[in-house]
Design a protein around this motif. Structure first.
Motif, PDB file in Angstrom:
ATOM      1  N   UNK A   1      44.991  57.543  37.039  1.00 16.39           N
ATOM      2  CA  UNK A   1      44.424  56.633  36.069  1.00 16.39           C
ATOM      3  C   UNK A   1      45.171  55.305  36.075  1.00 16.39           C
ATOM      4  N   UNK A   2      46.490  55.372  36.235  1.00 15.70           N
ATOM      5  CA  UNK A   2      47.272  54.136  36.241  1.00 15.70           C
ATOM      6  C   UNK A   2      46.874  53.257  37.427  1.00 15.70           C
ATOM      7  N   UNK A   3      46.739  53.858  38.585  1.00 13.26           N
ATOM      8  CA  UNK A   3      46.349  53.072  39.750  1.00 13.26           C
ATOM      9  C   UNK A   3      44.934  52.519  39.610  1.00 13.26           C
ATOM     10  N   UNK A   4      44.058  53.271  39.011  1.00 16.65           N
ATOM     11  CA  UNK A   4      42.703  52.786  38.776  1.00 16.65           C
ATOM     12  C   UNK A   4      42.679  51.603  37.823  1.00 16.65           C
ATOM     13  N   UNK A   5      43.467  51.675  36.760  1.00 17.67           N
ATOM     14  CA  UNK A   5      43.529  50.575  35.806  1.00 17.67           C
ATOM     15  C   UNK A   5      44.150  49.336  36.443  1.00 17.67           C
ATOM     16  N   UNK A   6      45.177  49.525  37.252  1.00 20.03           N
ATOM     17  CA  UNK A   6      45.782  48.384  37.940  1.00 20.03           C
ATOM     18  C   UNK A   6      44.814  47.779  38.951  1.00 20.03           C
ATOM     19  N   UNK A   7      44.008  48.616  39.592  1.00 20.61           N
ATOM     20  CA  UNK A   7      42.992  48.107  40.512  1.00 20.61           C
ATOM     21  C   UNK A   7      41.951  47.293  39.763  1.00 20.61           C
ATOM     22  N   UNK A   8      41.557  47.756  38.563  1.00 16.83           N
ATOM     23  CA  UNK A   8      40.625  46.976  37.743  1.00 16.83           C
ATOM     24  C   UNK A   8      41.212  45.612  37.413  1.00 16.83           C
ATOM     25  N   UNK A   9      42.491  45.570  37.090  1.00 21.65           N
ATOM     26  CA  UNK A   9      43.147  44.312  36.745  1.00 21.65           C
ATOM     27  C   UNK A   9      43.180  43.371  37.943  1.00 21.65           C
ATOM     28  N   UNK A  10      43.609  43.855  39.083  1.00 24.69           N
ATOM     29  CA  UNK A  10      43.747  43.000  40.267  1.00 24.69           C
ATOM     30  C   UNK A  10      42.391  42.485  40.740  1.00 24.69           C
ATOM     31  N   UNK A  11      41.396  43.361  40.809  1.00 21.98           N
ATOM     32  CA  UNK A  11      40.084  42.913  41.274  1.00 21.98           C
ATOM     33  C   UNK A  11      39.424  41.982  40.268  1.00 21.98           C
ATOM     34  N   UNK A  12      39.631  42.224  38.976  1.00 20.76           N
ATOM     35  CA  UNK A  12      39.067  41.336  37.966  1.00 20.76           C
ATOM     36  C   UNK A  12      39.662  39.947  38.025  1.00 20.76           C
ATOM     37  N   UNK A  13      40.983  39.864  38.168  1.00 26.41           N
ATOM     38  CA  UNK A  13      41.638  38.555  38.270  1.00 26.41           C
ATOM     39  C   UNK A  13      41.185  37.833  39.536  1.00 26.41           C
ATOM     40  N   UNK A  14      41.065  38.581  40.636  1.00 28.82           N
ATOM     41  CA  UNK A  14      40.622  37.970  41.889  1.00 28.82           C
ATOM     42  C   UNK A  14      39.188  37.439  41.779  1.00 28.82           C
ATOM     43  N   UNK A  15      38.292  38.215  41.186  1.00 34.21           N
ATOM     44  CA  UNK A  15      36.903  37.783  41.060  1.00 34.21           C
ATOM     45  C   UNK A  15      36.754  36.577  40.141  1.00 34.21           C
ATOM     46  N   UNK A  16      37.464  36.577  39.031  1.00 34.71           N
ATOM     47  CA  UNK A  16      37.398  35.432  38.115  1.00 34.71           C
ATOM     48  C   UNK A  16      37.996  34.206  38.788  1.00 34.71           C
ATOM     49  N   UNK A  17      39.109  34.390  39.489  1.00 31.26           N
ATOM     50  CA  UNK A  17      39.729  33.266  40.183  1.00 31.26           C
ATOM     51  C   UNK A  17      38.831  32.676  41.254  1.00 31.26           C
ATOM     52  N   UNK A  18      38.168  33.535  42.020  1.00 28.58           N
ATOM     53  CA  UNK A  18      37.254  33.043  43.054  1.00 28.58           C
ATOM     54  C   UNK A  18      36.054  32.323  42.448  1.00 28.58           C
ATOM     55  N   UNK A  19      35.529  32.845  41.340  1.00 28.38           N
ATOM     56  CA  UNK A  19      34.404  32.169  40.675  1.00 28.38           C
ATOM     57  C   UNK A  19      34.807  30.810  40.132  1.00 28.38           C
ATOM     58  N   UNK A  20      35.977  30.724  39.534  1.00 33.71           N
ATOM     59  CA  UNK A  20      36.428  29.437  39.008  1.00 33.71           C
ATOM     60  C   UNK A  20      36.765  28.463  40.130  1.00 33.71           C
ATOM     61  N   UNK A  21      37.306  28.954  41.222  1.00 34.49           N
ATOM     62  CA  UNK A  21      37.612  28.083  42.355  1.00 34.49           C
ATOM     63  C   UNK A  21      36.349  27.525  42.993  1.00 34.49           C
ATOM     64  N   UNK A  22      35.255  28.263  42.882  1.00 33.91           N
ATOM     65  CA  UNK A  22      33.973  27.837  43.440  1.00 33.91           C
ATOM     66  C   UNK A  22      33.173  27.018  42.424  1.00 33.91           C
ATOM     67  N   UNK A  23      33.785  26.655  41.320  1.00 27.95           N
ATOM     68  CA  UNK A  23      33.149  25.868  40.243  1.00 27.95           C
ATOM     69  C   UNK A  23      31.926  26.542  39.648  1.00 27.95           C
ATOM     70  N   UNK A  24      31.933  27.877  39.593  1.00 26.20           N
ATOM     71  CA  UNK A  24      30.870  28.604  38.915  1.00 26.20           C
ATOM     72  C   UNK A  24      31.277  28.811  37.464  1.00 26.20           C
ATOM     73  N   UNK A  25      30.292  28.952  36.603  1.00 27.58           N
ATOM     74  CA  UNK A  25      30.559  29.152  35.182  1.00 27.58           C
ATOM     75  C   UNK A  25      31.108  30.562  34.947  1.00 27.58           C
TER      76      UNK A  25
END
Length: 77
Positions: free
Chosen positions: A1-25
């Motif tokens: 469960x810990x690794x799954x939660x950490x994976x959610x955190x890392x992928x979420x930060x990466x996806x939000x960062x990529x969306x903001x870098x691409x100037x998407x809302x």
């Protein structure tokens, strides 16, 4: 469960960062709520990581919070 939660955190930060870098809302309120739920999940899982058995209530709480996080991600537009 810990690794799954950490994976959610890392992928979420990466996806939000990529969306903001691409100037998407990005809906910052939605991301903030999902992050708050994830912090609660990480806290619950991290505290009980060394226990051999986990209470059914805690297991259900982590599952419910994870399900809520998935529903927020998919249904909130």
């Amino acid at each position: 469960m810990l690794h799954g939660a950490l994976t959610m955190l890392i992928t979420g930060v990466a996806l939000v960062g990529l969306n903001q870098a691409d100037d998407q809302a990005v809906n910052n309120l939605k991301i903030g709520i999902k992050l708050a739920i994830l912090v609660v999940i990480l806290g619950l899982v991290y505290v009980k990581r060394d226990d051999e058995k986990v209470d059914k209530g805690l297991f259900a709480a982590v599952g419910g919070l994870t399900t809520a996080n998935v529903f927020i991600a998919t249904l909130w537009t």
